[in-house]
Design a protein around this motif. Structure first.
Motif, PDB file in Angstrom:
ATOM      1  N   CYS A 361      -9.512  -6.523   1.423  1.00  0.00           N
ATOM      2  CA  CYS A 361      -8.476  -6.667   0.390  1.00  0.00           C
ATOM      3  C   CYS A 361      -9.073  -6.493  -1.003  1.00  0.00           C
ATOM      4  O   CYS A 361      -8.466  -5.863  -1.874  1.00  0.00           O
ATOM      5  CB  CYS A 361      -7.819  -8.035   0.530  1.00  0.00           C
ATOM      6  N   LEU A 362     -10.277  -7.035  -1.216  1.00  0.00           N
ATOM      7  CA  LEU A 362     -10.936  -6.891  -2.513  1.00  0.00           C
ATOM      8  C   LEU A 362     -11.254  -5.435  -2.812  1.00  0.00           C
ATOM      9  O   LEU A 362     -11.097  -4.970  -3.948  1.00  0.00           O
ATOM     10  CB  LEU A 362     -12.207  -7.744  -2.522  1.00  0.00           C
ATOM     11  N   ARG A 363     -11.705  -4.688  -1.823  1.00  0.00           N
ATOM     12  CA  ARG A 363     -12.048  -3.269  -2.042  1.00  0.00           C
ATOM     13  C   ARG A 363     -10.803  -2.435  -2.321  1.00  0.00           C
ATOM     14  O   ARG A 363     -10.859  -1.467  -3.089  1.00  0.00           O
ATOM     15  CB  ARG A 363     -12.759  -2.734  -0.793  1.00  0.00           C
ATOM     16  N   MET A 364      -9.663  -2.830  -1.772  1.00  0.00           N
ATOM     17  CA  MET A 364      -8.459  -2.025  -1.901  1.00  0.00           C
ATOM     18  C   MET A 364      -7.895  -2.055  -3.322  1.00  0.00           C
ATOM     19  O   MET A 364      -7.203  -1.114  -3.739  1.00  0.00           O
ATOM     20  CB  MET A 364      -7.405  -2.505  -0.899  1.00  0.00           C
ATOM     21  N   ILE A 365      -8.184  -3.105  -4.096  1.00  0.00           N
ATOM     22  CA  ILE A 365      -7.591  -3.187  -5.431  1.00  0.00           C
ATOM     23  C   ILE A 365      -8.168  -2.130  -6.366  1.00  0.00           C
ATOM     24  O   ILE A 365      -7.601  -1.868  -7.425  1.00  0.00           O
ATOM     25  CB  ILE A 365      -7.774  -4.593  -6.038  1.00  0.00           C
ATOM     26  N   TYR A 366      -9.284  -1.501  -5.996  1.00  0.00           N
ATOM     27  CA  TYR A 366      -9.885  -0.460  -6.821  1.00  0.00           C
ATOM     28  C   TYR A 366      -9.552   0.937  -6.307  1.00  0.00           C
ATOM     29  O   TYR A 366     -10.180   1.908  -6.740  1.00  0.00           O
ATOM     30  CB  TYR A 366     -11.407  -0.627  -6.853  1.00  0.00           C
ATOM     31  N   ARG A 367      -8.599   1.076  -5.393  1.00  0.00           N
ATOM     32  CA  ARG A 367      -8.294   2.361  -4.774  1.00  0.00           C
ATOM     33  C   ARG A 367      -6.831   2.733  -4.980  1.00  0.00           C
ATOM     34  O   ARG A 367      -5.969   1.867  -5.185  1.00  0.00           O
ATOM     35  CB  ARG A 367      -8.570   2.293  -3.272  1.00  0.00           C
ATOM     36  N   ASP A 368      -6.567   4.030  -4.931  1.00  0.00           N
ATOM     37  CA  ASP A 368      -5.197   4.532  -4.916  1.00  0.00           C
ATOM     38  C   ASP A 368      -4.674   4.425  -3.486  1.00  0.00           C
ATOM     39  O   ASP A 368      -5.235   5.002  -2.548  1.00  0.00           O
ATOM     40  CB  ASP A 368      -5.161   5.981  -5.392  1.00  0.00           C
ATOM     41  N   LYS A 369      -3.599   3.680  -3.316  1.00  0.00           N
ATOM     42  CA  LYS A 369      -3.080   3.384  -1.976  1.00  0.00           C
ATOM     43  C   LYS A 369      -1.797   4.135  -1.668  1.00  0.00           C
ATOM     44  O   LYS A 369      -1.056   3.760  -0.758  1.00  0.00           O
ATOM     45  CB  LYS A 369      -2.843   1.869  -1.863  1.00  0.00           C
ATOM     46  N   THR A 370      -1.529   5.191  -2.415  1.00  0.00           N
ATOM     47  CA  THR A 370      -0.285   5.931  -2.219  1.00  0.00           C
ATOM     48  C   THR A 370      -0.230   6.604  -0.850  1.00  0.00           C
ATOM     49  O   THR A 370       0.857   6.795  -0.288  1.00  0.00           O
ATOM     50  CB  THR A 370      -0.120   6.975  -3.331  1.00  0.00           C
ATOM     51  N   TYR A 371      -1.386   6.996  -0.312  1.00  0.00           N
ATOM     52  CA  TYR A 371      -1.382   7.691   0.977  1.00  0.00           C
ATOM     53  C   TYR A 371      -0.778   6.835   2.081  1.00  0.00           C
ATOM     54  O   TYR A 371      -0.235   7.355   3.063  1.00  0.00           O
ATOM     55  CB  TYR A 371      -2.803   8.105   1.343  1.00  0.00           C
ATOM     56  N   LEU A 372      -0.842   5.498   1.945  1.00  0.00           N
ATOM     57  CA  LEU A 372      -0.223   4.629   2.949  1.00  0.00           C
ATOM     58  C   LEU A 372       1.295   4.797   2.940  1.00  0.00           C
ATOM     59  O   LEU A 372       1.937   4.812   4.000  1.00  0.00           O
ATOM     60  CB  LEU A 372      -0.599   3.170   2.679  1.00  0.00           C
ATOM     61  N   PHE A 373       1.882   4.919   1.739  1.00  0.00           N
ATOM     62  CA  PHE A 373       3.328   5.146   1.645  1.00  0.00           C
ATOM     63  C   PHE A 373       3.699   6.516   2.193  1.00  0.00           C
ATOM     64  O   PHE A 373       4.725   6.670   2.860  1.00  0.00           O
ATOM     65  CB  PHE A 373       3.789   5.020   0.197  1.00  0.00           C
ATOM     66  N   ARG A 374       2.880   7.525   1.921  1.00  0.00           N
ATOM     67  CA  ARG A 374       3.205   8.867   2.393  1.00  0.00           C
ATOM     68  C   ARG A 374       3.151   8.943   3.917  1.00  0.00           C
ATOM     69  O   ARG A 374       3.962   9.633   4.544  1.00  0.00           O
ATOM     70  CB  ARG A 374       2.222   9.872   1.787  1.00  0.00           C
ATOM     71  N   GLU A 375       2.206   8.267   4.527  1.00  0.00           N
ATOM     72  CA  GLU A 375       2.123   8.296   5.986  1.00  0.00           C
ATOM     73  C   GLU A 375       3.326   7.622   6.634  1.00  0.00           C
ATOM     74  O   GLU A 375       3.696   7.953   7.766  1.00  0.00           O
ATOM     75  CB  GLU A 375       0.840   7.598   6.441  1.00  0.00           C
ATOM     76  N   MET A 376       3.954   6.679   5.933  1.00  0.00           N
ATOM     77  CA  MET A 376       5.123   5.989   6.482  1.00  0.00           C
ATOM     78  C   MET A 376       6.430   6.672   6.123  1.00  0.00           C
ATOM     79  O   MET A 376       7.494   6.189   6.516  1.00  0.00           O
ATOM     80  CB  MET A 376       5.141   4.532   5.980  1.00  0.00           C
ATOM     81  N   GLY A 377       6.379   7.752   5.326  1.00  0.00           N
ATOM     82  CA  GLY A 377       7.586   8.500   5.016  1.00  0.00           C
ATOM     83  C   GLY A 377       8.188   8.201   3.668  1.00  0.00           C
ATOM     84  O   GLY A 377       9.273   8.715   3.357  1.00  0.00           O
TER      85      GLY A 377
END
Length: 741
Positions: A361-377
Motif C-alpha cells: 500500500c505504501l509503494r502504491m501511493i507513488y504510482r499511477d494506478k489508472t491501469y487498474l481502472f482500465r483493466e476493469m472497463g
C-alpha cells in the motif's frame, strides 16, 4: 529441591490458600532421584496436614495457582503496605518472631480444644490434660518443621511451657479475639495522626467507589455497606490499640461521592459510553492538511462480509464436492488516504493483516494506478493520484508491526522514503477520524449491498443469512472494491464542503506545493518497499526474470578470489526487487545493499506486471510467426530428408542406429553361451548360422598341384574356399592376413 531451592525466610508458600510451613523431599536410594515432595500444610483450624506430591504434579499446581510461592512476602515494605490496608497478620515481625508467635497460637488453640472437652482454666485441671497437650504439641511441631506424621528422637522439639504460662497466653488470646499481634513486643513508634487520617479517608473512598460500577447500586446501599465495613475495622483497631475511623453522616458521604468520584467514570460505568460522550464530550475537528501528501492516513479494515477463498477460475474448475470444501474468509483491506483531498492513494488486500500488505500500500501511493481502472472497463475516470508523503499516520496494529513504536519493516520504509511517522494506539478511532469515516462509508454504501454481508454485529444484520449468500470469490472482491473507489472519488464529500475528492485533487495538484518530480530514487523504493528473493550468478552478470543486471562491482567480482566473492558462478545471491520498477536490483553484499542496473535500458520504470505481459505477448507473436512459416519449413525439411535417405539407400549405408540383421546377430551371439574371454571360432562379421544357411559345405579331395594352381588351401585333404570380398572389407584389420603369412 528444584522448585523450592531458593525459598528464604521472607518468602511465603501457600497451598489452596493454606500456609505451607515445611517442604522436604523423598529421594530414591538407588537412582538418587526425587520421588515425592512432602509439605506441611496448616489448615484453617490450626492443625498441620502432611501432603505428598510427585515432581510432575508440582508444575501443574503452580500453573493452576493452587500452589503459590510469594517471594518477599514478609519484607518490611510489603508488611507495612498490608498493615495500612488493615491486614490481620503479624505486623513488622521477623521470621523468628513469626515462628514463636505461631507456636503460642497453637498452644492457645489446644487449650481451647481441651477446654471444650472439659478442662477447666486452673493449674490442676491443666496438669491433668498435660500429657495429651504435650503429645499434640510435639506432633504439631514434627509435622510443621520436619514433615513427619509423628515426632521421633532425632527431632529437636520445643517443650510445652508451664501451666501458668499456658493460662496467661490463653487469656490474652481470648481478650484479643485471637489476634496474634498481642504476643509481639509493644510498638514504641508514635502514631502519626495526619497519616492515619489520610489512611482513613482512603479506606472510606475505596468503598464509596463501588458506586461507579457496571452493576449500578444506589448511594444509600453503597454507604450502608461502607459503614458496616468501618464498624468491623474499628472493632479490629480497638483490639490492637489503634485509633478508630470517625463515621460521619449519610448526607456527608453522598457529598463525597459527588465531589471526589470521577463523573465521567460514574456515567460511563452506570449508563454506558454513549451517554458519557453525549454528556461530557466535545467536538474537535482534529488535525488538518492543506497540501497533497502533507498527512497520509494508513489503516486496515476487516470487511464485514464473507467471500470464497479462491479465484473465479479455480472455482469454475471444481466439482460440487470440492466447492463445498471451499473456506469462507473475511478479507482485510489496507488503505492509504490523503487527508487534504480525502482521496484513496493506495490499497492492498490480504487474508490476514501483515506488513507485506502495508508495504504494498505504501509503494502504491507513488504510482499511477489508472491501469487498474482500465483493466476493469472504466474509461472516464483516472487514478493518477501520485502522492509525495510528508507524514504517515498509522496505528500499532499487526499490519504495521504490532509494536509500541511501529514495526521494523514499515517504520524503516517510511524513514527511507524521507518521511516522518506518527504511530498512534490501536483501537482509538478518534486519532484517524477521516480514515475510520471512510471505512464506515464502505460499510454503509458498498458492503451491505453485496451477498455475504455479515455486518459489524449480529443485531445490525437483521434477518440476513450470510452463510447461504456467499458467492463472491476473492479476486472478484478486489475488483468490486476498486470499482467502489472509482465511485467514491466522484462522490460529494461532506468533509470537503460537498465537493468530490477528485475535484479537490485536481485543484490542489495545480499549486506550487505539488511537485511530482521530487520523488525518492528507485533505489530508495526498492530498499523500502521491495521484497527479498534470490538470483543466479552467470558469466554475463546476475540473471533475474530473464533480464541481466551488471555493473562495475559485479564485473570486478570475477577477478577476485573465489573465497572473497559474494557468490561463486552458478550459485544464488540474495537480492531485493521492486515489483513496480525492474530497471535495477539491490544485491546484498558484505552486509550492505548495492544497486545494480539492468543492461537493457528499456527496463527502467517497467513493472513486473508489464514485463510479464510483454514477454507473454512476444511469445505469442513468435508462435504466430512460426505457425505462418510452418508449411515452408516442413517442405524444405521433407526434401532434404528424402534426398539424404535416397543417397544412403543407393550407397548401402545406414547411420541411424543398427540394422535388423545386426540386432539379430547380436542376440544370437549373446545366447550362444561361450565364456566371456574365449576366442570366437569365427570372426564377428563372417558368422553365419548353419541352421539358417543350410548346413556346412565340405569340399572334395584335390591334388596339391591343382590346389596351388587354383589358389586353394588344403588341410587333411579338406578344401575350404577362399572368402569372397564384401562391403565390410574396408573396416577389417589386416592382422589376420599377416598372421596367415
Amino acid at each position: 529441591m528444584t522448585y523450592f531451592s531458593h525459598i528464604s525466610p521472607n518468602d511465603r508458600v501457600t497451598y489452596d490458600d493454606c500456609l505451607v510451613s515445611n517442604i522436604s523431599v523423598d529421594v530414591d536410594k538407588h537412582s538418587k532421584e526425587v520421588t515425592h515432595y512432602r509439605m506441611s500444610v496448616q489448615k484453617s483450624d490450626g492443625d498441620i496436614e502432611i501432603r505428598k506430591f510427585r515432581p510432575e504434579e508440582i508444575r501443574h499446581l503452580i500453573d493452576v495457582e493452587i500452589l503459590v510461592v510469594e517471594h518477599g512476602y514478609y519484607n518490611p515494605t510489603r508488611t507495612r503496605d498490608r498493615e495500612l490496608y488493615g491486614s490481620r497478620e503479624l505486623n513488622g515481625a521477623n521470621a523468628h518472631q513469626r515462628e514463636r508467635v505461631d507456636l503460642i497460637m497453637q498452644q492457645c488453640r489446644l487449650m481451647e480444644r481441651y477446654r471444650a472437652m472439659g478442662m477447666q482454666l486452673t493449674r490442676d485441671s491443666v496438669k491433668e490434660f498435660r500429657s495429651s497437650l504435650v503429645e499434640d504439641y510435639e506432633t504439631y511441631q514434627a509435622r510443621k518443621f520436619y514433615g513427619t506424621q509423628k515426632p521421633n528422637a532425632a527431632q529437636r522439639l520445643k517443650r510445652l511451657p508451664a501451666d501458668s504460662t499456658l493460662l496467661d497466653n490463653y487469656r490474652k488470646y481470648r481478650r484479643s479475639n485471637a489476634n496474634p499481634n498481642v504476643f509481639l513486643p509493644t510498638e514504641t513508634d508514635p502514631i502519626e495522626l495526619d497519616l492515619q487520617a489520610s489512611l482513613d479517608f482512603c479506606f472510606v473512598m475505596e468503598r464509596l467507589g463501588k458506586y461507579a460500577t457496571s452493576y449500578p447500586a444506589s448511594k444509600k446501599q453503597v454507604i450502608d455497606d461502607m459503614i458496616q465495613d468501618a464498624k468491623r475495622e474499628n472493632a479490629y483497631r480497638v483490639s490492637i490499640g489503634k485509633p478508630e475511623i470517625n463515621i460521619l453522616s449519610t448526607r456527608q458521604y453522598e457529598r463525597w461521592i459527588d465531589l471526589y468520584l470521577d463523573p465521567f467514570e460514574v456515567t460511563m460505568q452506570r449508563e454506558g459510553l454513549a451517554a458519557a460522550i453525549k454528556k461530557f464530550g466535545s467536538f474537535e475537528p482534529g488535525r488538518r492538511a492543506s497540501a497533497i501528501g502533507e498527512i497520509v492516513l494508513f489503516d486496515a479494515w476487516r470487511a464485514h462480509m464473507k467471500v470464497l477463498d479462491c479465484t473465479r477460475e479455480e472455482y469454475n474448475m471444481m466439482c460440487e464436492d470440492e466447492r463445498k470444501n471451499v473456506k469462507f474468509i473475511s478479507p482485510w483491506i489496507t488503505t492509504a488516504e490523503d487527508l487534504a483531498t480525502r482521496a484513496v492513494v493506495g490499497v492492498s488486500f490480504s487474508k490476514t493483516p501483515n506488513q507485506e500488505a502495508s508495504l504494498e500500500c505504501l509503494r502504491m501511493i507513488y504510482r499511477d494506478k489508472t491501469y487498474l481502472f482500465r483493466e476493469m472497463g472504466i474509461k472516464d475516470s483516472h487514478w493518477n493520484f501520485i502522492c509525495m508523503m510528508q507524514e504517515g499516520s498509522n496505528d500499532s496494529g499487526s499490519e504495521f508491526g504490532d509494536e509500541p513504536f511501529g514495526g521494523a519493516l514499515f517504520s524503516n520504509a517510511v524513514r527511507l522514503l524521507a518521511s516522518t511517522q506518527m504511530n498512534g494506539a490501536a483501537g482509538v478511532s478518534n486519532l484517524r477520524g477521516a480514515m475510520e469515516r471512510f471505512y464506515w462509508t464502505c460499510d454503509l454504501k458498498w458492503a451491505r449491498y453485496l451477498p455475504g454481508y455479515t455486518a459489524r454485529n449480529p443485531q445490525a444484520r437483521n434477518d440476513r443469512k450470510y452463510l447461504s449468500e456467499v458467492c463472491i470469490c476473492f479476486d472478484e472482491f478486489q475488483t468490486l472494491f476498486l470499482l467502489f473507489i472509482a465511485e467514491y472519488h466522484k462522490t460529494p464529500h461532506r468533509g470537503l464542503n460537498r465537493r468530490t475528492p477528485a475535484a479537490v485533487w485536481e485543484e490542489l495538484s495545480q499549486g506550487v506545493e505539488y511537485d511530482p518530480t521530487q520523488m525518492p530514487s528507485p533505489a530508495q523504493f526498492r530498499e523500502a518497499c521491495g521484497y527479498h528473493t534470490t538470483a543466479k550468478v552467470t558469466a554475463e552478470g546476475i540473471r533475474y526474470g530473464g533480464a541481466i543486471y551488471s555493473n562495475e562491482f559485479i564485473r570486478n567480482q570475477r577477478k577476485t578470489r573465489l573465497a572473497d566473492r559474494i557468490a561463486a558462478p552458478g550459485e544464488s545471491v540474495e537480492i531485493m526487487v521492486d515489483p513496480y520498477d525492474l530497471g535495477g536490483i539491490s544485491v546484498l553484499a558484505n552486509g550492505d545493499l548495492i544497486s545494480v542496473r539492468c543492461l537493457d535500458p528499456n527496463m527502467a520504470g517497467k513493472s513486473l506486471r508489464e514485463f510479464q505481459a510483454e514477454r507473454k505477448l512476444e511469445l505469442l507473436k513468435a508462435e504466430a510467426e512460426a505457425r505462418e512459416q510452418e508449411g515452408s519449413r516442413r517442405e524444405a525439411y521433407d526434401l532434404w530428408r528424402r534426398l539424404s535417405n535416397s543417397i544412403m539407400r543407393a550407397s548401402d549405408i545406414g547411420i541411424f542406429g543398427y540394422t535388423k540383421a545386426e540386432v539379430e546377430r547380436a542376440r544370437n551371439e549373446m545366447e550362444f553361451g561361450k565364456g566371456q574371454h574365449e576366442k570366437p571360432f569365427i570372426g564377428r562379421d563372417e558368422y553365419q548360422d548353419p541352421l539358417t544357411e543350410g548346413g556346412f559345405k565340405t569340399g572334395q579331395p584335390v591334388r596339391p598341384e591343382v590346389a596351388e594352381e587354383s589358389n586353394f588351401e588344403t588341410d587333411d585333404n579338406v578344401s575350404i574356399d577362399k572368402e569372397p570380398k564384401t562391403s565390410m572389407d574396408r573396416f577389417r584389420s589386416r592382422a589376420r592376413n599377416r598372421k596367415r603369412k
